[in-house]
Scaffold this active site. Structure first.
Site, short mmCIF file in Angstrom:
data_model
loop_
_atom_site.label_atom_id
_atom_site.label_comp_id
_atom_site.label_asym_id
_atom_site.label_seq_id
_atom_site.Cartn_x
_atom_site.Cartn_y
_atom_site.Cartn_z
N GLU A 1 0.86 -1.18 0.00
CA GLU A 1 0.00 0.00 0.00
C GLU A 1 0.90 1.22 0.00
O GLU A 1 1.89 1.27 0.74
CB GLU A 1 -0.90 0.01 1.23
CG GLU A 1 -1.75 1.28 1.37
CD GLU A 1 -2.59 1.27 2.65
OE1 GLU A 1 -3.02 0.18 3.06
OE2 GLU A 1 -2.81 2.35 3.23
N GLU B 1 -2.04 11.65 3.66
CA GLU B 1 -3.16 11.46 4.59
C GLU B 1 -3.11 12.58 5.62
O GLU B 1 -2.04 13.12 5.93
CB GLU B 1 -3.07 10.12 5.31
CG GLU B 1 -3.28 8.90 4.44
CD GLU B 1 -3.22 7.63 5.27
OE1 GLU B 1 -4.28 7.11 5.64
OE2 GLU B 1 -2.09 7.17 5.56
#
Length: 367
Positions: A245, A250
């Protein structure tokens, strides 16, 4: 935008005529002739507008193009003479490009070749030797192009104990969770009838890209409970974190304007505190557009915030457990609500509706 402007009924009538029947079995089908002026279009890098005059011996005609940088509209398609209005959009790259416009009338076919010169200087910033291979500027329409984008549909609690329900484009009451508006993609998180709804969208989910420079301009929402993200997952996903991933950006609302990047694999994962991650303060990340990017090669992954290095990680040659990043990955934008990280200090529903805006996303790869 792909445009199919020819008439299905016209094609069907031609098919029936070709099949013949009864007394007409031996009667030849006359060939329809199409002429147009001009027969070719040569556009500058800046693009421009052109008019094509169409004549046909048939009774109807239509036209279409599969080139997204060519826009067309037709006039007088139910007569023997008409026009095609052609708009060639500016070429943002330093490479010339070619396309075409197809004209149909009965059994007749005609192709207008369209060429466009390269720009002297690329309109988009990218590392030396990289060319634009895909992008979305969100400048047309009101919805995402289904050829490029896929909505996730999942109930709350699906991952990370998040509280939102992901829906396809709109809520049960018709409120939009994704909308193309004012030149950007709006991803909205809202409350409706006691439930939280939001959007999570995938770019080229069945294809993805292997290596490249990928950049997006994003305005983050405000409010405790928000958890916006710009990240990537493998096309051929089997298990997590084995297949990897890549989190380009974020942020969580209770820690405003601190943006982070992370990499997850068997050898580095947050569940045991070994994830590869870095956090950076970005003034105005909430409420202003900033650029977030990744430069991804077979040897290294580096992420950036407004051109400044956020995280850099080398392929250390330790195998797939440490580097599962040699497969195609697709781009994800989503706005989560609450969850293990976004809700670590609770949520404030007075912040709803919250909106994450994406001004553009661009993918460059080596020539």
């Amino acid at each position: 935008m792909r445009k199919y402007l020819y008439l299905i009924a016209m094609v069907c009538s031609t098919t029936f005529a070709a099949c013949g029947g009864d007394d007409n079995d031996d009667k030849p089908v006359s060939q329809v002739t199409i002429t147009c002026q001009p027969e070719t279009i040569n556009a500058s890098a800046e693009g421009g507008s052109f008019t094509v005059e169409v004549s046909t011996t048939g009774t109807e005609w239509g036209a279409y193009t599969e080139s997204k940088w060519i826009e067309i509209s037709t006039r007088n398609t139910v007569s023997k003479q008409g026009t095609i209005l052609v708009v060639v959009t500016p070429n943002p790259t330093t490479e010339a490009r070619t396309g075409s416009i197809k004209i149909m009338s009965g059994s007749g076919r005609k192709t207008i070749e369209v060429s466009q010169r390269a720009a002297e200087k690329a309109a988009y910033d990218a590392p030396e030797g990289y060319s634009l291979v895909w992008h979305d500027e969100f400048n047309s329409g009101t919805e995402l192009n289904p050829d490029d984008w896929t909505h996730e549909v999942k109930n709350s609690g699906w991952v990370n104990n998040e509280l939102q329900n992901y829906v396809n484009h709109k809520t049960p009451d018709g409120n939009l969770v994704t909308e193309v508006k004012n030149g950007s993609l709006h991803i909205k998180c809202l409350k409706e009838n006691g439930k939280i709804y939001s959007g999570r969208v995938y770019a080229k989910v069945k294809e993805g890209w292997t290596y490249g420079y990928i950049e997006a301009s994003i305005k983050l929402p405000k409010g405790k409970g928000t958890w916006p993200a710009f990240w990537m997952m493998p096309v051929n996903f089997r298990s997590w974190p084995a297949d990897g991933e890549i989190d380009i950006m974020e942020e969580v609302g209770y820690h405003p304007n601190y943006v982070s990047s992370s990499l997850h694999a068997n050898a580095h994962v947050h569940s045991n505190g070994t994830q590869v991650t870095h956090e950076m303060y970005c003034e105005g990340a909430e409420g202003e557009f900033h650029t977030y990017a990744i430069l991804w090669t077979a040897k290294n992954i580096t992420t950036f915030v407004d051109g400044k290095v956020q995280l850099s990680y080398d392929n250390r040659g330790k195998g797939r457990d440490d580097w599962p990043y040699d497969d195609p990955f697709y781009v994800i934008f989503n706005l989560a609500w609450g969850g293990d990280w976004g809700g670590a200090q609770g949520v404030d529903e007075s912040a709803l509706p919250a909106v994450m805006e994406v001004d553009y996303v661009r993918v460059f790869q080596k020539k």
